[in-house]
Design a protein around this motif. Sequence first.
Motif, PDB file in Angstrom:
ATOM      1  N   SER A 243      -5.222  10.161   7.607  1.00  0.00           N
ATOM      2  CA  SER A 243      -5.305  11.488   6.360  1.00  0.00           C
ATOM      3  C   SER A 243      -4.474  11.661   5.291  1.00  0.00           C
ATOM      4  CB  SER A 243      -5.560  12.668   7.209  1.00  0.00           C
ATOM      5  OG  SER A 243      -5.852  13.860   6.283  1.00  0.00           O
ATOM      6  N   ASP A 244      -3.052  11.154   5.602  1.00  0.00           N
ATOM      7  CA  ASP A 244      -1.700  11.688   4.658  1.00  0.00           C
ATOM      8  C   ASP A 244      -2.385  10.054   3.757  1.00  0.00           C
ATOM      9  OD1 ASP A 244      -1.112  13.571   5.884  1.00  0.00           O
ATOM     10  OD2 ASP A 244       0.587  12.630   7.013  1.00  0.00           O
TER      11      ASP A 244
ATOM     12  N   TYR B  59       2.676   1.844   5.512  1.00  0.00           N
ATOM     13  CA  TYR B  59       3.627   2.082   6.351  1.00  0.00           C
ATOM     14  C   TYR B  59       5.173   2.597   5.125  1.00  0.00           C
ATOM     15  CZ  TYR B  59       3.254   0.489  11.411  1.00  0.00           C
ATOM     16  OH  TYR B  59       2.894  -0.065  12.535  1.00  0.00           O
ATOM     17  N   GLU B  60       5.271   2.281   4.109  1.00  0.00           N
ATOM     18  CA  GLU B  60       6.006   2.794   3.103  1.00  0.00           C
ATOM     19  C   GLU B  60       6.056   4.109   3.138  1.00  0.00           C
ATOM     20  OE1 GLU B  60       6.233  -0.324   0.180  1.00  0.00           O
ATOM     21  OE2 GLU B  60       7.843  -1.702   0.989  1.00  0.00           O
ATOM     22  N   GLY B  61       4.726   4.713   2.707  1.00  0.00           N
ATOM     23  CA  GLY B  61       4.446   5.389   1.882  1.00  0.00           C
ATOM     24  C   GLY B  61       3.750   7.085   3.277  1.00  0.00           C
ATOM     25  N   ILE B  62       3.742   6.403   3.964  1.00  0.00           N
ATOM     26  CA  ILE B  62       3.486   7.914   5.076  1.00  0.00           C
ATOM     27  C   ILE B  62       4.554   7.483   6.419  1.00  0.00           C
ATOM     28  CG2 ILE B  62       1.862   8.321   7.087  1.00  0.00           C
ATOM     29  CD1 ILE B  62       0.609   8.904   3.692  1.00  0.00           C
TER      30      ILE B  62
ATOM     31  N   TYR C 292      -8.910  -1.348   5.668  1.00  0.00           N
ATOM     32  CA  TYR C 292      -8.147  -2.526   6.195  1.00  0.00           C
ATOM     33  C   TYR C 292      -6.606  -1.457   6.801  1.00  0.00           C
ATOM     34  CZ  TYR C 292      -9.112  -5.816   2.368  1.00  0.00           C
ATOM     35  OH  TYR C 292      -9.658  -6.287   1.326  1.00  0.00           O
ATOM     36  N   VAL C 293      -6.284  -0.222   6.970  1.00  0.00           N
ATOM     37  CA  VAL C 293      -5.534   0.396   7.616  1.00  0.00           C
ATOM     38  C   VAL C 293      -6.325   0.700   8.909  1.00  0.00           C
ATOM     39  CG1 VAL C 293      -3.766   2.092   7.951  1.00  0.00           C
ATOM     40  CG2 VAL C 293      -3.545   0.616   5.848  1.00  0.00           C
TER      41      VAL C 293
ATOM     42  N   PHE D 151      -2.326  -7.210   5.052  1.00  0.00           N
ATOM     43  CA  PHE D 151      -0.953  -6.781   5.673  1.00  0.00           C
ATOM     44  C   PHE D 151      -0.376  -6.113   4.021  1.00  0.00           C
ATOM     45  CE2 PHE D 151      -1.535  -8.966   8.906  1.00  0.00           C
ATOM     46  CZ  PHE D 151      -1.076  -8.529   9.941  1.00  0.00           C
ATOM     47  N   CYS D 152      -0.688  -6.352   2.811  1.00  0.00           N
ATOM     48  CA  CYS D 152      -0.085  -5.450   1.630  1.00  0.00           C
ATOM     49  C   CYS D 152      -0.515  -4.176   1.788  1.00  0.00           C
ATOM     50  CB  CYS D 152      -0.516  -5.956   0.314  1.00  0.00           C
ATOM     51  SG  CYS D 152       0.076  -6.997   0.002  1.00  0.00           S
ATOM     52  N   ALA D 153      -2.545  -3.004   2.271  1.00  0.00           N
ATOM     53  CA  ALA D 153      -2.469  -2.098   2.455  1.00  0.00           C
ATOM     54  C   ALA D 153      -1.915  -1.678   3.995  1.00  0.00           C
ATOM     55  CB  ALA D 153      -3.784  -2.023   2.830  1.00  0.00           C
ATOM     56  N   LEU D 154      -1.183  -2.477   4.968  1.00  0.00           N
ATOM     57  CA  LEU D 154      -0.481  -1.784   6.097  1.00  0.00           C
ATOM     58  C   LEU D 154       1.326  -1.765   5.113  1.00  0.00           C
ATOM     59  CD1 LEU D 154      -1.662  -4.158   8.593  1.00  0.00           C
ATOM     60  CD2 LEU D 154      -1.967  -2.050   8.510  1.00  0.00           C
ATOM     61  N   LYS D 155       1.324  -2.682   4.666  1.00  0.00           N
ATOM     62  CA  LYS D 155       3.113  -2.233   3.707  1.00  0.00           C
ATOM     63  C   LYS D 155       3.139  -1.284   3.652  1.00  0.00           C
ATOM     64  CE  LYS D 155       6.098  -3.928   1.144  1.00  0.00           C
ATOM     65  NZ  LYS D 155       7.025  -5.150   0.490  1.00  0.00           N
TER      66      LYS D 155
END
Length: 98
Positions: free
Chosen positions: A18-19, A90-93, A38-39, A83-87
């Motif tokens: 959600s975040d 991870y970086e944003g959340i 993707y995420v 993997f760009c979406a996952l990055k």
Amino acid sequence: MSVIYQLSLDNPFCQEYSDFIELLSISPDKTIQNYTNYVGRFLDWAYQQKGVTNLDEIIWKDYREYQKLLLSDHKGNTVNQHFCALKKFYEGILDKTS
């Protein structure tokens, strides 16, 4: 507004997801749709297939296994987009960089 991927009802990562959706809210609709797809698919896979209930439990081998799974169905560019979406997730959340 774009269609947003819905996590499975029992997925323990609903708050983080959600975040992430909120973080993406200023992005173009197509980006929101793709990145949540993707995420969300990865978070469902991690929970349902690997039994992960805490994102800190995911190890590099899990990412590699997921990457191989994606490569069996998709072209390399699509896998890179996952993997760009996952990055970004991870970086944003989670404030984790690799």
